[in-house]
Design an enzyme around this catalytic site. Structure first.
Site, PDB file in Angstrom:
ATOM      1  N   CYS A 134      -6.332 -14.156  -7.497  1.00 41.23           N
ATOM      2  CA  CYS A 134      -5.175 -13.965  -6.614  1.00 41.23           C
ATOM      3  C   CYS A 134      -5.126 -14.991  -5.477  1.00 41.23           C
ATOM      4  CB  CYS A 134      -5.167 -12.554  -6.042  1.00 41.23           C
ATOM      5  SG  CYS A 134      -5.008 -11.287  -7.295  1.00 41.23           S
TER       6      CYS A 134
ATOM      7  N   HIS B  50      -0.191 -13.373   0.232  1.00 47.01           N
ATOM      8  CA  HIS B  50      -0.361 -12.895  -1.143  1.00 47.01           C
ATOM      9  C   HIS B  50       0.118 -11.450  -1.207  1.00 47.01           C
ATOM     10  CE1 HIS B  50      -1.837 -11.640  -4.913  1.00 47.01           C
ATOM     11  NE2 HIS B  50      -2.871 -10.959  -4.425  1.00 47.01           N
TER      12      HIS B  50
ATOM     13  N   ASN C 237       1.947  -7.204  -7.909  1.00 39.79           N
ATOM     14  CA  ASN C 237       0.980  -8.250  -7.590  1.00 39.79           C
ATOM     15  C   ASN C 237       0.969  -9.237  -8.759  1.00 39.79           C
ATOM     16  OD1 ASN C 237      -1.262  -9.832  -7.179  1.00 39.79           O
ATOM     17  ND2 ASN C 237      -2.647  -8.147  -6.694  1.00 39.79           N
TER      18      ASN C 237
HETATM   19  N1  ACO Z   1      -1.375   7.515  -9.729  1.00 40.54           N
HETATM   20  C1  ACO Z   1      -1.875   8.617  -9.176  1.00 40.54           C
HETATM   21  N2  ACO Z   1      -3.123   8.702  -8.671  1.00 40.54           N
HETATM   22  C2  ACO Z   1      -3.880   7.579  -8.725  1.00 40.54           C
HETATM   23  C3  ACO Z   1      -3.417   6.388  -9.286  1.00 40.54           C
HETATM   24  C4  ACO Z   1      -2.103   6.381  -9.808  1.00 40.54           C
HETATM   25  N3  ACO Z   1      -1.546   5.272 -10.364  1.00 40.54           N
HETATM   26  N4  ACO Z   1      -4.392   5.455  -9.182  1.00 40.54           N
HETATM   27  C5  ACO Z   1      -5.425   6.042  -8.584  1.00 40.54           C
HETATM   28  N5  ACO Z   1      -5.139   7.329  -8.318  1.00 40.54           N
HETATM   29  C6  ACO Z   1      -5.972   8.343  -7.690  1.00 40.54           C
HETATM   30  C7  ACO Z   1      -7.441   8.004  -7.720  1.00 40.54           C
HETATM   31  O1  ACO Z   1      -7.999   8.376  -8.977  1.00 40.54           O
HETATM   32  C8  ACO Z   1      -7.974   8.818  -6.581  1.00 40.54           C
HETATM   33  O2  ACO Z   1      -8.160  10.127  -7.021  1.00 40.54           O
HETATM   34  P1  ACO Z   1      -9.469  10.974  -6.551  1.00 40.54           P
HETATM   35  O3  ACO Z   1      -9.337  11.032  -5.049  1.00 40.54           O
HETATM   36  O4  ACO Z   1      -9.270  12.255  -7.256  1.00 40.54           O
HETATM   37  O5  ACO Z   1     -10.629  10.150  -7.022  1.00 40.54           O
HETATM   38  C9  ACO Z   1      -6.825   8.828  -5.573  1.00 40.54           C
HETATM   39  O6  ACO Z   1      -5.664   8.421  -6.299  1.00 40.54           O
HETATM   40  C10 ACO Z   1      -7.019   7.913  -4.403  1.00 40.54           C
HETATM   41  O7  ACO Z   1      -7.456   6.663  -4.887  1.00 40.54           O
HETATM   42  P2  ACO Z   1      -7.752   5.466  -3.938  1.00 40.54           P
HETATM   43  O8  ACO Z   1      -8.206   4.311  -4.772  1.00 40.54           O
HETATM   44  O9  ACO Z   1      -8.611   5.888  -2.816  1.00 40.54           O
HETATM   45  O10 ACO Z   1      -6.287   5.211  -3.364  1.00 40.54           O
HETATM   46  P3  ACO Z   1      -5.854   4.129  -2.326  1.00 40.54           P
HETATM   47  O11 ACO Z   1      -5.066   4.768  -1.260  1.00 40.54           O
HETATM   48  O12 ACO Z   1      -6.977   3.249  -1.920  1.00 40.54           O
HETATM   49  O13 ACO Z   1      -4.820   3.259  -3.162  1.00 40.54           O
HETATM   50  C11 ACO Z   1      -4.841   1.185  -4.390  1.00 40.54           C
HETATM   51  C12 ACO Z   1      -5.237   2.657  -4.367  1.00 40.54           C
HETATM   52  C13 ACO Z   1      -3.323   1.109  -4.417  1.00 40.54           C
HETATM   53  C14 ACO Z   1      -5.432   0.528  -5.621  1.00 40.54           C
HETATM   54  C15 ACO Z   1      -5.364   0.517  -3.122  1.00 40.54           C
HETATM   55  O14 ACO Z   1      -6.707   0.787  -2.926  1.00 40.54           O
HETATM   56  C16 ACO Z   1      -5.198  -0.991  -3.173  1.00 40.54           C
HETATM   57  O15 ACO Z   1      -4.104  -1.499  -3.256  1.00 40.54           O
HETATM   58  N6  ACO Z   1      -6.294  -1.709  -3.058  1.00 40.54           N
HETATM   59  C17 ACO Z   1      -6.232  -3.151  -3.051  1.00 40.54           C
HETATM   60  C18 ACO Z   1      -6.357  -3.589  -4.408  1.00 40.54           C
HETATM   61  C19 ACO Z   1      -5.606  -4.825  -4.658  1.00 40.54           C
HETATM   62  O16 ACO Z   1      -4.697  -5.180  -3.976  1.00 40.54           O
HETATM   63  N7  ACO Z   1      -6.012  -5.492  -5.698  1.00 40.54           N
HETATM   64  C20 ACO Z   1      -5.332  -6.643  -6.131  1.00 40.54           C
HETATM   65  C21 ACO Z   1      -6.236  -7.727  -6.445  1.00 40.54           C
HETATM   66  S1  ACO Z   1      -7.071  -8.342  -5.067  1.00 40.54           S
HETATM   67  C22 ACO Z   1      -5.952  -8.825  -4.095  1.00 40.54           C
HETATM   68  O17 ACO Z   1      -4.951  -9.242  -4.585  1.00 40.54           O
HETATM   69  C23 ACO Z   1      -6.206  -8.711  -2.677  1.00 40.54           C
END
Ligand code: ACO
Length: 324
Positions: A114, A251, A281
């Site tokens: 990314c 990004h 993304n």
């Molecule tokens: N639908 C419903 N529930 C979901 C989903 C979904 N699509 N995906 C995950 N969950 C659940 C999880 O299983 C978890 O359940 P649990 O509490 O029972 O274990 C709950 O939702 C919370 O999950 P978290 O991962 O804590 O949720 P968070 O608020 O952190 O959001 C997300 C998740 C959107 C992935 C976030 O962490 C994020 O965006 N992180 C950055 C990742 C990123 O941007 N990556 C891209 C590549 S790197 C970069 O570009 C910077």
């Protein structure tokens, strides 16, 4: 006088197929609302079968060349940032080179996931500043849909496909902060964090393509800190403050990361260019796609100070300040 890399064209391409969040409700335990509230994403584009990264990249490249008033053979180098090249080799860049009709230059890929566009821009800038090239086509292009595990709701809802490109041209400038072009650029990586965000396959290990694996919460935490530090580095190197920035083109990983970063560095929310809602993304493509959107709709104008940043797997991250 100082040799600077000035942007003279920008272009984009998004595949025709638009996939709204609701599509994922059919196959996954998720809701449109969950995806939107956690990431800001409402829809994304996916490439058609047979449509590959170099196809997307070539469309974006031609659009950027058109804006610059150049032909494919007018550039000395083509740099493609991608993690989803059509083949293991040759590079996507050489395929783009053939598609845009370039035979005089050289072409290569850069792989920083990314953060790829920050790495490609910085290296293209170095080629120009060192006199190795006068005109460089810099492209970020991805078909991330080919890396997704459709059963993993924590990753497959977040990514999209697309391509963005800019043309950089060498120009003699005064050597001050008022110059047009790339004013400063800063890159980082820390390979200790591989397990937080990676693809579980590859030509040298499994002989398969593999799928994206991510500890989302951990990536989020590191992203906000690393990005803010890279931005502070760019400001310190030039003496600018957050108030001097006209446009912040980050990004597009997650709207919450963008909001948190802007707040941390004291940037007004209305200066942040946001495309993640419509595109998801798109990894290395996201920064040039956002740049193109803001240039074409008239927000970014000649002379504006534009702050770019990106972070991705590795971890890799970086920032740049560019006067448009
Ligand atoms: N639908 C419903 N529930 C979901 C989903 C979904 N699509 N995906 C995950 N969950 C659940 C999880 O299983 C978890 O359940 P649990 O509490 O029972 O274990 C709950 O939702 C919370 O999950 P978290 O991962 O804590 O949720 P968070 O608020 O952190 O959001 C997300 C998740 C959107 C992935 C976030 O962490 C994020 O965006 N992180 C950055 C990742 C990123 O941007 N990556 C891209 C590549 S790197 C970069 O570009 C910077």
């Amino acid at each position: 006088m100082t040799r600077r890399a000035v942007a003279i064209g920008v272009g984009h391409y998004l595949p025709e197929r638009v996939v709204p969040n609701a599509e994922f409700e059919k196959t996954l335990d998720t809701t449109s609302e969950w995806i939107k509230s956690r990431s800001g994403i409402e829809r994304r584009h996916f490439a058609a079968p047979g449509q590959n990264t170099s196809d997307l990249a070539a469309h974006a490249a031609n659009a950027a060349l058109d804006m610059a008033g150049l032909n494919g053979n007018d550039v000395d180098a083509i740099v493609v940032a991608t993690s989803t090249a059509d083949l293991t080799f040759p590079s996507a860049a050489t395929m783009v080179q053939a598609k845009i009709g370039n035979t005089k230059g050289y072409a290569f890929d850069i792989q920083a996931v990314c953060a790829g566009f920050a790495f490609a821009l910085t290296n293209a800038n170095a080629l120009i500043v060192s006199g190795q090239a006068d005109r460089v086509l810099v492209i970020g292009a991805e078909t991330f849909s080919r890396l997704l595990d459709w059963d993993d709701r924590g990753t497959c809802v977040l990514f999209g496909d697309g391509a963005g490109a800019i043309v950089l041209k060498a120009e003699e400038q005064s050597g001050t902060n008022e110059d047009r072009g790339v004013l400063t650029a800063h890159l980082h990586s820390d390979g200790r964090y591989k397990e937080k965000l990676y693809v579980d396959g590859g030509p040298g290990s499994t002989s398969t393509v593999g799928h994206v694996r991510m500890e989302g919460r951990e990536v989020f935490r590191h992203a906000v800190v690393n990005i803010a530090e890279a931005i502070e580095e760019a400001l310190a190197a030039t003496g600018f403050t957050a108030d001097d920035i006209d446009w912040f083109v980050p990004h597009q990983a997650n709207k919450r990361i963008l909001d948190a970063t802007a707040k941390r560095i004291g940037l007004a929310p209305e200066k942040v260019v946001i495309t993640v809602g419509e595109q998801g993304n798109t990894s290395a493509a996201s920064v040039p796609l956002a740049l193109d959107a803001a240039v074409k709709d008239g927000r970014i104008k000649r002379g504006d100070l534009v702050l770019l940043e990106a972070m991705g797997g590795g971890f890799t991250w970086g920032s740049a300040l560019v006067r448009w």
